[in-house]
Design a protein around this motif. Structure first.
Motif, PDB file in Angstrom:
ATOM      1  N   ARG A   1      -4.022  -5.177  -7.771  1.00 26.06           N
ATOM      2  CA  ARG A   1      -2.619  -5.586  -7.870  1.00 26.06           C
ATOM      3  C   ARG A   1      -2.178  -6.337  -6.632  1.00 26.06           C
ATOM      4  O   ARG A   1      -1.401  -7.292  -6.708  1.00 26.06           O
ATOM      5  CB  ARG A   1      -1.722  -4.356  -8.086  1.00 26.06           C
ATOM      6  CG  ARG A   1      -1.768  -3.812  -9.495  1.00 26.06           C
ATOM      7  CD  ARG A   1      -0.738  -2.706  -9.669  1.00 26.06           C
ATOM      8  NE  ARG A   1       0.611  -3.264  -9.693  1.00 26.06           N
ATOM      9  CZ  ARG A   1       1.236  -3.600 -10.824  1.00 26.06           C
ATOM     10  NH1 ARG A   1       0.629  -3.433 -11.969  1.00 26.06           N
ATOM     11  NH2 ARG A   1       2.446  -4.090 -10.788  1.00 26.06           N
ATOM     12  N   ARG A   2      -2.688  -5.901  -5.467  1.00 24.82           N
ATOM     13  CA  ARG A   2      -2.302  -6.599  -4.236  1.00 24.82           C
ATOM     14  C   ARG A   2      -2.902  -8.008  -4.201  1.00 24.82           C
ATOM     15  O   ARG A   2      -2.269  -8.942  -3.737  1.00 24.82           O
ATOM     16  CB  ARG A   2      -2.728  -5.784  -3.012  1.00 24.82           C
ATOM     17  CG  ARG A   2      -1.682  -4.731  -2.650  1.00 24.82           C
ATOM     18  CD  ARG A   2      -2.029  -4.035  -1.373  1.00 24.82           C
ATOM     19  NE  ARG A   2      -3.013  -2.989  -1.602  1.00 24.82           N
ATOM     20  CZ  ARG A   2      -4.065  -2.794  -0.830  1.00 24.82           C
ATOM     21  NH1 ARG A   2      -4.294  -3.576   0.198  1.00 24.82           N
ATOM     22  NH2 ARG A   2      -4.911  -1.822  -1.091  1.00 24.82           N
TER      23      ARG A   2
ATOM     24  N   SER B   1     -14.520   2.554  -2.008  1.00 26.64           N
ATOM     25  CA  SER B   1     -13.972   2.732  -3.351  1.00 26.64           C
ATOM     26  C   SER B   1     -14.835   2.032  -4.389  1.00 26.64           C
ATOM     27  O   SER B   1     -15.737   1.266  -4.041  1.00 26.64           O
ATOM     28  CB  SER B   1     -12.557   2.174  -3.404  1.00 26.64           C
ATOM     29  OG  SER B   1     -12.619   0.779  -3.177  1.00 26.64           O
TER      30      SER B   1
ATOM     31  N   PHE C   1     -13.877  -0.306  -6.153  1.00 24.01           N
ATOM     32  CA  PHE C   1     -13.601  -1.726  -5.966  1.00 24.01           C
ATOM     33  C   PHE C   1     -14.603  -2.349  -5.000  1.00 24.01           C
ATOM     34  O   PHE C   1     -15.169  -3.406  -5.265  1.00 24.01           O
ATOM     35  CB  PHE C   1     -12.178  -1.901  -5.427  1.00 24.01           C
ATOM     36  CG  PHE C   1     -11.789  -3.328  -5.232  1.00 24.01           C
ATOM     37  CD1 PHE C   1     -11.148  -4.036  -6.228  1.00 24.01           C
ATOM     38  CD2 PHE C   1     -12.079  -3.979  -4.035  1.00 24.01           C
ATOM     39  CE1 PHE C   1     -10.798  -5.354  -6.053  1.00 24.01           C
ATOM     40  CE2 PHE C   1     -11.738  -5.310  -3.850  1.00 24.01           C
ATOM     41  CZ  PHE C   1     -11.094  -5.992  -4.854  1.00 24.01           C
TER      42      PHE C   1
ATOM     43  N   SER D   1      -2.517  -0.954  -6.142  1.00 23.49           N
ATOM     44  CA  SER D   1      -3.974  -0.945  -6.050  1.00 23.49           C
ATOM     45  C   SER D   1      -4.467  -2.253  -5.424  1.00 23.49           C
ATOM     46  O   SER D   1      -3.698  -3.203  -5.277  1.00 23.49           O
ATOM     47  CB  SER D   1      -4.575  -0.779  -7.437  1.00 23.49           C
ATOM     48  OG  SER D   1      -4.328  -1.956  -8.181  1.00 23.49           O
ATOM     49  N   ARG D   2      -5.771  -2.308  -5.064  1.00 23.92           N
ATOM     50  CA  ARG D   2      -6.319  -3.516  -4.448  1.00 23.92           C
ATOM     51  C   ARG D   2      -6.158  -4.710  -5.378  1.00 23.92           C
ATOM     52  O   ARG D   2      -5.743  -5.792  -4.971  1.00 23.92           O
ATOM     53  CB  ARG D   2      -7.825  -3.347  -4.147  1.00 23.92           C
ATOM     54  CG  ARG D   2      -8.135  -2.229  -3.196  1.00 23.92           C
ATOM     55  CD  ARG D   2      -8.327  -2.650  -1.746  1.00 23.92           C
ATOM     56  NE  ARG D   2      -9.374  -3.565  -1.367  1.00 23.92           N
ATOM     57  CZ  ARG D   2     -10.593  -3.194  -1.014  1.00 23.92           C
ATOM     58  NH1 ARG D   2     -10.988  -1.946  -1.097  1.00 23.92           N
ATOM     59  NH2 ARG D   2     -11.455  -4.097  -0.566  1.00 23.92           N
TER      60      ARG D   2
ATOM     61  N   ARG E   1       0.838  -1.195   0.000  1.00 23.06           N
ATOM     62  CA  ARG E   1       0.000   0.000   0.000  1.00 23.06           C
ATOM     63  C   ARG E   1       0.879   1.254   0.000  1.00 23.06           C
ATOM     64  O   ARG E   1       0.607   2.215  -0.700  1.00 23.06           O
ATOM     65  CB  ARG E   1      -0.923  -0.015   1.213  1.00 23.06           C
ATOM     66  CG  ARG E   1      -2.210   0.701   0.957  1.00 23.06           C
ATOM     67  CD  ARG E   1      -3.257   0.477   2.034  1.00 23.06           C
ATOM     68  NE  ARG E   1      -2.798  -0.370   3.117  1.00 23.06           N
ATOM     69  CZ  ARG E   1      -3.538  -1.287   3.694  1.00 23.06           C
ATOM     70  NH1 ARG E   1      -4.768  -1.487   3.291  1.00 23.06           N
ATOM     71  NH2 ARG E   1      -3.090  -2.008   4.684  1.00 23.06           N
TER      72      ARG E   1
END
Lengths: 320, 292
Positions: free
Chosen positions: A224-225, B7, B9, A221-222, A216
């Protein structure tokens, strides 16, 4: 680890007698443990190893009055008959194609579900999703297939009501051979995806939060994590389950296939287990069916060993 | 967890999961609603989510049917006896196998685990059960599945990881026999895992039909699932629906009502136990996962 009698070994006693003597001593001081496990051993001998001994009828012509031992040997007769029969190719193809289809669809979906559920931040919503998706796991196969038949009925099932609502023609799902595999696979996904995701969720909780923290900070990004941390984090779990799945490629379970089977879809739904049941239990061809079953078990066993070896060579997790 | 900045997401993820839940739960709600709705509304498609024109006709037919009552009673007996045998056998296997002082445990473990990957197959097993004279007795459903290797492994892992070896050693030094250690120390400490085992095995027995299909021919011994198979899958409903008042149409309606009601009735115990089941089953899967 187990205690070894090192001082004794130093005295130069032969190893065999030492092991045996140690064993006798252990039995004497812990006889209650051996008594406890005795019924379990009897179970495994009678219901697991006795059938393995009995499988020799696959190489004999079983005659009831002469018993397993007294029946005459016929070598590979039953295997040859099976390999040459019209059924062999059909069973092989059905079994393998159902397995691969299931592997392709049924294997990744629980992983995906676990990754998504793991990202939910509200604990209440997370619990809700889990409660709902685990529920179908507890339905029996009979109930599941019963529901499938009711819902897919051409005249009264809600699936076909929906299709006709949009101007389509009702589909005869249960008797149209082309639909059998999809029904089998997707009803399995419906029933098991939540349940199968548990093990991945468990693996996900074991991932070091510092990795996410660091990523982070680096601005990952989420997505990618998930891709670079979560997925590699559960890779050992995925590999082990993949081995088990590939190891059972040749065994499609009896219970659901048999219930979904009818005379119109049998050409695509007949697999080894249902064939063994039909020819063996219903048709009383014990030797022939035992041969079919044995062929199936051996191929399965070899598959499992091979896959495990390959995966171990690739330096991943392995079963043993 | 704090939910400050939701977000894109989170939104997409939430929508996907809500859709997944809807797909999973819809058939279940449909069955529940249909079981108390007027069958003609169900058949015509007027009932699509909530009950329409509530009636308990299906349940009346189910509870007045002698087959179903026989099946229900049998299944309850098989589940109770079978689970008791299973759990006792699992403990009797897992406890010795978890102890380092138990010589020969590696050999026994290997012999037991081997059966997970290779077996004689259906026919030789069937012949053993038949030769023992177990066919057409309830023992044919219980003894051939007296213990599950997987559950032995789970139980053994639990003992090894959750019961400190020092306690067992201390007990041994105090002169406690292995039996005493099991009953006074190990069992009182294994409440949660025993619950897991009871539920694992009980659900298995409750839902099983395969053993009954191959070993039982006497209808008096049939478990519920075999009668359900006749009703739901083979459509043998003649005696269930009242033939007297039946135009064909009426028969069809009655059959429909009975089908939904029987699904609900058969799953009633599981429905009632579901919160418990979920908690302990997940725990069981987790412990199993440690072992891999």
């Amino acid at each position: 680890m187990e205690q070894t009698n090192l001082p004794l070994r130093r005295r130069g006693l032969p190893r065999g007698s030492l092991v045996f003597g140690g064993f006798l001593k252990a039995v004497k001081s812990h006889w209650q443990l051996y008594l406890l496990i005795a019924p379990v051993l009897v179970y495994f001998i009678v219901f697991q190893y006795l059938p393995m001994y009995g499988v020799q009828i696959a190489f004999k012509d079983f005659i009831g009055s002469r018993g397993i031992w007294g029946s005459p040997w016929v070598d590979w007769k039953h295997f040859e008959r099976f390999f040459e029969s019209f059924f062999f190719e059909r069973l092989l193809w059905n079994t393998i194609s159902i397995s691969f289809y299931e592997l392709a669809v049924g294997f990744p979906i629980p992983i995906l579900l676990a990754l998504l559920v793991n990202e939910v931040r509200s604990n209440r919503f997370k619990r809700f999703v889990q409660t709902v998706t685990y529920a179908p796991h507890f339905l029996s196969t009979v109930v599941l297939v019963g529901m499938i038949i009711i819902f897919l009925s051409p005249a009264t099932g809600f699936v076909n009501k929906f299709i006709t609502l949009f101007g389509g023609e009702p589909i005869y799902f249960m008797t149209e051979p082309g639909w059998f595999k999809s029904i089998y696979i997707f009803s399995g996904v419906w029933q098991q995806m939540g349940w199968s995701s548990i093990i991945y969720l468990a693996a996900l909780t074991g991932i070091d939060p510092h990795l996410h923290e660091a990523a982070r900070v680096d601005g990952a990004s989420r997505l990618r994590r998930i891709w670079h941390i979560n997925l590699p984090g559960i890779r050992p779990t995925i590999m082990i389950l993949l081995i088990l799945n590939i190891g059972s490629l040749m065994s499609v379970g009896f219970e659901k296939v048999y219930l979904l089977q009818n005379s119109l879809n049998r050409e695509v739904s007949d697999v080894f287990s249902t064939y063994v049941y039909r020819s063996g239990i219903l048709g009383s061809q014990y030797s022939f069916s035992a041969a079919v079953g044995l062929f199936n078990s051996i191929v399965n066993f070899i598959l499992l060993l091979t896959v495990n070896r390959i995966v171990r060579k690739l330096n991943q997790a392995s079963l043993w | 967890m704090r939910i400050r900045n939701v977000s894109l997401f989170d939104v997409v993820n939430g929508v996907i999961l809500v859709l997944v839940c809807a797909v999973v739960v819809y058939p279940l709600i449909f069955v529940l609603s249909a079981s108390i709705s007027n069958p003609s509304a169900v058949l015509s498609g007027n009932m699509w989510l909530w009950p329409v024109d509530i009636t308990f006709y299906g349940y009346e037919r189910v509870f007045s049917n002698s087959d179903i009552l026989t099946g229900y009673t049998n299944t309850m007996i098989y589940t109770t006896v079978g689970t008791a045998v299973n759990v006792v056998m699992t403990v009797m296997a897992a406890y010795p196998l978890s102890l380092p002082s138990f010589k020969g445990r590696n050999v026994i473990m290997a012999a037991i685990v081997f059966t997970m990957f290779f077996s004689g197959g259906l026919i030789p097993t069937y012949m053993v059960v038949r030769d023992l004279g177990l066919t057409n007795t309830m023992w044919a459903l219980i003894l051939p599945n007296a213990v599950s290797v997987y559950n032995i492994l789970v139980m053994r892992t639990y003992y090894q990881s959750s019961i400190p070896g020092e306690i067992l050693e201390a007990a041994a030094i105090d002169g406690s026999s292995d039996f005493r250690t099991l009953t006074k120390i190990v069992l009182p400490l294994s409440g949660p895992i025993l619950a897991v085992m009871v539920l694992f095995y009980a659900v298995g027995h409750w839902n099983a039909y395969f053993s009954a299909l191959i070993y039982l021919t006497d209808r008096e011994l049939y478990p519920l699932q075999l009668f359900m198979r006749e009703i739901l899958i083979q459509g043998q409903m003649e005696e269930m629906v009242n033939a007297a008042d039946s135009s064909h149409n009426q028969t069809l309606l009655n059959e429909e009502a009975v089908k939904y009601a029987i699904i609900v009735v058969a799953n009633l115990p599981i429905l009632l136990l579901y919160p418990l089941l979920q908690k302990y089953f997940v725990k069981g899967v987790m412990i199993g996962a440690i072992k891999g």
